[in-house]
Motif scaffolding. Structure first.
Motif, short mmCIF file in Angstrom:
data_model
loop_
_atom_site.label_atom_id
_atom_site.label_comp_id
_atom_site.label_asym_id
_atom_site.label_seq_id
_atom_site.Cartn_x
_atom_site.Cartn_y
_atom_site.Cartn_z
N ASN A 171 28.51 30.71 42.16
CA ASN A 171 27.24 31.38 41.86
C ASN A 171 26.54 31.82 43.15
OD1 ASN A 171 27.66 30.96 39.13
ND2 ASN A 171 26.35 29.15 39.03
N LEU A 172 26.54 30.95 44.14
CA LEU A 172 25.94 31.30 45.43
C LEU A 172 26.65 32.50 46.06
CD1 LEU A 172 23.94 30.64 47.75
CD2 LEU A 172 25.69 29.09 48.65
N LEU A 173 27.96 32.50 45.99
CA LEU A 173 28.72 33.62 46.53
C LEU A 173 28.27 34.94 45.90
CD1 LEU A 173 31.12 34.87 48.15
CD2 LEU A 173 32.54 34.33 46.15
N PHE A 174 28.20 34.98 44.59
CA PHE A 174 27.82 36.22 43.91
C PHE A 174 26.36 36.58 44.16
CE2 PHE A 174 31.85 35.75 41.81
CZ PHE A 174 32.24 37.06 41.57
N SER B 168 41.12 33.43 39.22
CA SER B 168 41.54 34.82 39.00
C SER B 168 40.37 35.69 38.55
CB SER B 168 42.65 34.89 37.95
OG SER B 168 43.81 34.27 38.42
N GLU B 169 39.57 35.16 37.63
CA GLU B 169 38.40 35.91 37.15
C GLU B 169 37.40 36.15 38.29
OE1 GLU B 169 37.96 37.39 34.16
OE2 GLU B 169 40.04 36.76 33.82
N GLY B 170 37.23 35.16 39.16
CA GLY B 170 36.33 35.33 40.30
C GLY B 170 36.81 36.42 41.24
N ILE B 171 38.11 36.46 41.48
CA ILE B 171 38.69 37.51 42.33
C ILE B 171 38.42 38.88 41.71
CG2 ILE B 171 40.86 38.48 43.19
CD1 ILE B 171 41.82 35.51 43.44
N LYS B 172 38.65 38.98 40.42
CA LYS B 172 38.37 40.24 39.72
C LYS B 172 36.90 40.61 39.84
CE LYS B 172 41.82 39.56 36.10
NZ LYS B 172 42.02 39.34 34.65
N GLY B 173 36.04 39.62 39.70
CA GLY B 173 34.59 39.85 39.80
C GLY B 173 34.17 40.35 41.16
N ILE B 174 34.74 39.76 42.21
CA ILE B 174 34.42 40.22 43.57
C ILE B 174 34.92 41.65 43.76
CG2 ILE B 174 35.02 39.91 46.02
CD1 ILE B 174 32.77 38.07 45.08
N CYS B 175 36.12 41.93 43.29
CA CYS B 175 36.63 43.30 43.39
C CYS B 175 35.71 44.29 42.68
CB CYS B 175 38.05 43.39 42.82
SG CYS B 175 39.28 42.56 43.86
N LYS B 176 35.21 43.87 41.54
CA LYS B 176 34.28 44.73 40.79
C LYS B 176 32.99 44.93 41.58
CE LYS B 176 31.96 45.15 36.35
NZ LYS B 176 31.73 44.56 35.03
N GLU B 177 32.46 43.87 42.18
CA GLU B 177 31.24 43.97 42.99
C GLU B 177 31.40 44.97 44.14
OE1 GLU B 177 28.11 42.38 42.70
OE2 GLU B 177 28.86 41.84 40.71
N PHE B 178 32.60 45.01 44.71
CA PHE B 178 32.87 45.91 45.83
C PHE B 178 33.41 47.27 45.36
CE2 PHE B 178 32.40 42.09 48.25
CZ PHE B 178 32.05 42.49 49.52
N ASN B 179 33.31 47.53 44.07
CA ASN B 179 33.80 48.79 43.48
C ASN B 179 35.28 49.01 43.77
OD1 ASN B 179 31.34 49.62 42.25
ND2 ASN B 179 30.60 50.16 44.29
N LEU B 180 36.05 47.95 43.74
CA LEU B 180 37.48 48.03 44.01
C LEU B 180 38.31 47.69 42.77
CD1 LEU B 180 37.48 46.14 47.42
CD2 LEU B 180 37.64 48.61 47.08
#
Length: 126
Positions: free
Chosen positions: A63-66, A106-118
């Protein structure tokens, strides 16, 4: 069951390596911390994430990361991927004890990619 978990562990590692190659042009992702007297805000965040997760506060760390991620800084993307690799290194018992799973990694990785528009660029990897 063990075979399934080993497969997911390898899949996460391979996924992050593929992302590193495609997005960052690197063969590996490993966020490197400078000497402690040279830490910046991102370094302190990474250390805090590691400490929290090592102490079993994985959900709170995620949560802190996001909450704190700056999507205009690709260095932070690498830091986030390193965080998920760190989580992936935990044993299944530790993850389960602390209410986290490899699927959530895996879901977190996808979420970070989404945050970075990747997400569209790496969608085929999932």
């Amino acid at each position: 069951m063990k075979l399934d978990k080993d497969y997911i562990l390898r899949m996460v590692n391979d996924l992050v390596k593929s992302i590193a190659h495609i997005i960052l042009g690197k063969s590996e992702i490993e966020y490197a911390l400078p000497d402690k007297n040279e830490y910046d805000k991102v370094d302190y965040l990474y250390v805090r994430l590691l400490e929290m997760s090592n102490n079993g506060h994985i959900n709170e760390a995620e949560n802190l990361l996001f909450d704190e991620i700056n999507t205009s800084d690709m260095r932070q993307f690498e830091m986030a991927m390193s965080f998920y690799l760190h989580l992936n290194d935990f044993g299944d018992d530790f993850l389960e004890k602390n209410d986290f799973s490899r699927e959530e990694i895996s879901e977190g990785i996808k979420g970070i990619c989404k945050e970075f528009n990747l997400s569209t660029m790496v969608e085929f990897l999932f």
